[in-house]
Design an enzyme around this catalytic site. Structure first.
Site, PDB file in Angstrom:
ATOM      1  N   GLY A  11      10.984 -51.251 -66.422  1.00 51.95           N
ATOM      2  CA  GLY A  11      11.096 -52.541 -67.083  1.00 51.95           C
ATOM      3  C   GLY A  11      11.632 -52.468 -68.500  1.00 51.95           C
ATOM      4  O   GLY A  11      11.376 -53.358 -69.305  1.00 51.95           O
ATOM      5  N   SER A  12      12.389 -51.419 -68.811  1.00 50.36           N
ATOM      6  CA  SER A  12      12.914 -51.323 -70.194  1.00 50.36           C
ATOM      7  C   SER A  12      13.844 -52.493 -70.497  1.00 50.36           C
ATOM      8  O   SER A  12      13.858 -53.007 -71.618  1.00 50.36           O
ATOM      9  CB  SER A  12      13.632 -49.994 -70.415  1.00 50.36           C
ATOM     10  N   ASN A  13      14.593 -52.943 -69.491  1.00 52.49           N
ATOM     11  CA  ASN A  13      15.460 -54.111 -69.729  1.00 52.49           C
ATOM     12  C   ASN A  13      14.613 -55.363 -69.923  1.00 52.49           C
ATOM     13  O   ASN A  13      14.928 -56.205 -70.764  1.00 52.49           O
ATOM     14  CB  ASN A  13      16.429 -54.293 -68.567  1.00 52.49           C
ATOM     15  N   LEU A  84      15.046 -53.733 -56.860  1.00 53.48           N
ATOM     16  CA  LEU A  84      15.757 -52.935 -55.855  1.00 53.48           C
ATOM     17  C   LEU A  84      15.908 -53.596 -54.491  1.00 53.48           C
ATOM     18  O   LEU A  84      16.466 -53.015 -53.584  1.00 53.48           O
ATOM     19  CB  LEU A  84      15.073 -51.575 -55.704  1.00 53.48           C
ATOM     20  N   ASN A 101      22.239 -60.157 -62.315  1.00 54.23           N
ATOM     21  CA  ASN A 101      21.806 -58.769 -62.133  1.00 54.23           C
ATOM     22  C   ASN A 101      22.619 -57.876 -63.052  1.00 54.23           C
ATOM     23  O   ASN A 101      23.740 -58.218 -63.436  1.00 54.23           O
ATOM     24  CB  ASN A 101      22.020 -58.342 -60.679  1.00 54.23           C
ATOM     25  N   HIS A 103      24.057 -53.909 -63.243  1.00 53.77           N
ATOM     26  CA  HIS A 103      24.231 -52.694 -62.453  1.00 53.77           C
ATOM     27  C   HIS A 103      24.761 -51.605 -63.384  1.00 53.77           C
ATOM     28  O   HIS A 103      25.709 -51.857 -64.152  1.00 53.77           O
ATOM     29  CB  HIS A 103      25.206 -52.942 -61.291  1.00 53.77           C
ATOM     30  N   ASP A 144      25.139 -56.328 -55.239  1.00 56.71           N
ATOM     31  CA  ASP A 144      26.137 -56.010 -56.272  1.00 56.71           C
ATOM     32  C   ASP A 144      27.499 -56.620 -55.977  1.00 56.71           C
ATOM     33  O   ASP A 144      28.531 -55.983 -56.167  1.00 56.71           O
ATOM     34  CB  ASP A 144      26.283 -54.478 -56.380  1.00 56.71           C
ATOM     35  N   GLU A 173      23.083 -51.426 -71.611  1.00 58.16           N
ATOM     36  CA  GLU A 173      22.230 -52.421 -70.924  1.00 58.16           C
ATOM     37  C   GLU A 173      21.376 -53.168 -71.935  1.00 58.16           C
ATOM     38  O   GLU A 173      21.325 -54.404 -71.963  1.00 58.16           O
ATOM     39  CB  GLU A 173      21.296 -51.726 -69.923  1.00 58.16           C
TER      40      GLU A 173
HETATM   41  C1  GRF Z   1      18.749 -49.900 -64.885  1.00 56.11           C
HETATM   42  O1  GRF Z   1      19.517 -48.754 -64.605  1.00 56.11           O
HETATM   43  C2  GRF Z   1      19.539 -51.106 -64.480  1.00 56.11           C
HETATM   44  O2  GRF Z   1      20.914 -50.999 -64.725  1.00 56.11           O
HETATM   45  C3  GRF Z   1      19.308 -51.101 -62.991  1.00 56.11           C
HETATM   46  O3  GRF Z   1      17.979 -50.654 -62.805  1.00 56.11           O
HETATM   47  C4  GRF Z   1      17.555 -49.978 -63.975  1.00 56.11           C
HETATM   48  C5  GRF Z   1      16.455 -50.780 -64.598  1.00 56.11           C
HETATM   49  O4  GRF Z   1      15.808 -49.994 -65.510  1.00 56.11           O
HETATM   50  N1  GRF Z   1      19.486 -52.414 -62.460  1.00 56.11           N
HETATM   51  P1  GRF Z   1      14.502 -50.632 -66.235  1.00 56.11           P
HETATM   52  O5  GRF Z   1      13.437 -50.772 -65.165  1.00 56.11           O
HETATM   53  O6  GRF Z   1      14.942 -51.964 -66.813  1.00 56.11           O
HETATM   54  O7  GRF Z   1      14.170 -49.624 -67.286  1.00 56.11           O
END
Ligand code: GRF
Length: 187
Positions: A11-13, A84, A101, A103, A144, A173
Site C-alpha cells: 500500500g505504499s501508493n 491484483l 490503475n 502499472h 492493463d 509511481e
Molecule cells: C506497484 O508496483 C504498482 O505499480 C503496482 O502494484 C504495486 C503496488 O505497490 N500496481 P504498493 O502496494 O502500492 O506498494
C-alpha cells in the site's frame, strides 16, 4: 470528493495518495478495499483511521455488493494501487472512466495477467530494455488495457537489476499517481 483505494499489498501508493490529500477540503481517501488478509495496506487504513474492507472473492466476482458499498460511500474515483484482481464488468460499468490503475511498466508491453510486482522488472531487465516506467490508465474489463492517462519513463543502465529498477519505478509511481488523482477529480 471521495476516493476509494483498492490494494493487495504494502500500500505504499495508497499511503502517498492519502498523504497528498491530507488536510485538503476538496478530496480525501475515504475507503480502502483489499483482497488479501493481513496486507500492509490494512495497517495504513488503521493508522489513518480510514474504513477498510476485506474483499471476498465470491462476493467480488458474483454480486453487486461492492458496487452498493461504493455508491453508498459516494465514491467519486476508484484508484487501484497494486490491486491484483481483474475488475469485474459490473463494477467497470458502474463507474465509467472513474476507475484507474497504475502499472509499473510502459504498457502495452509487459502487461496483462501475472505481470505484476518483481515479475515485471525481471522481464524488462531480461529483455535488456534501455528504459521502463509507469503507465496510469483507465480500467476496463481486461487487465492493463484501458485508455492511457499518463506514462513516465526512467532509464535503465547496464548495472541496473530488477530491484534497482523497481526502486526507480516506485519513485515515479509515488510522484505521479497522487497528481493524476487530483487532476481527474478536477481539483
Ligand atoms: C506497484 O508496483 C504498482 O505499480 C503496482 O502494484 C504495486 C503496488 O505497490 N500496481 P504498493 O502496494 O502500492 O506498494
Amino acid at each position: 470528493k471521495n476516493i476509494a483505494i483498492f490494494a493487495s499489498g504494502a500500500g505504499s501508493n495508497a499511503q502517498k495518495i492519502i498523504d497528498h490529500f491530507r488536510g485538503s477540503d476538496k478530496a480525501a481517501v475515504t475507503l480502502i478495499l483489499c483482497n488479501k488478509p493481513g496486507a500492509g495496506v490494512f495497517t495504513i487504513a488503521e493508522n489513518e483511521h480510514i474504513p477498510s474492507i476485506l474483499i471476498e472473492k465470491e462476493r467480488f466476482f458474483k454480486t453487486d455488493d461492492y458496487i452498493q458499498i461504493l455508491k453508498e460511500a459516494k465514491i467519486d474515483l476508484v484508484v487501484l494501487a497494486g490491486f491484483l484482481w481483474k475488475v469485474p464488468g459490473n463494477l467497470v460499468q458502474a463507474f465509467p472512466d472513474r476507475i484507474i490503475n497504475i502499472h509499473p511498466a510502459l504498457l502495452p508491453k509487459y502487461g496483462g495477467k501475472g505481470m505484476y510486482g518483481h515479475f515485471v522488472h525481471d522481464a524488462v531487465i531480461a529483455a535488456k530494455e534501455t528504459e521502463s516506467g509507469i503507465t496510469i490508465h483507465f480500467v476496463n474489463e481486461k487487465y492493463d488495457d484501458g485508455a492511457t492517462i499518463l506514462q513516465e519513463r526512467c532509464t535503465i543502465t547496464p548495472d541496473d537489476t530488477p530491484e534497482t529498477l523497481a526502486k526507480k519505478v516506485q519513485v515515479l509511481e509515488h510522484k505521479h499517481y497522487p497528481l493524476i488523482v487530483e487532476r481527474l477529480l478536477t481539483l
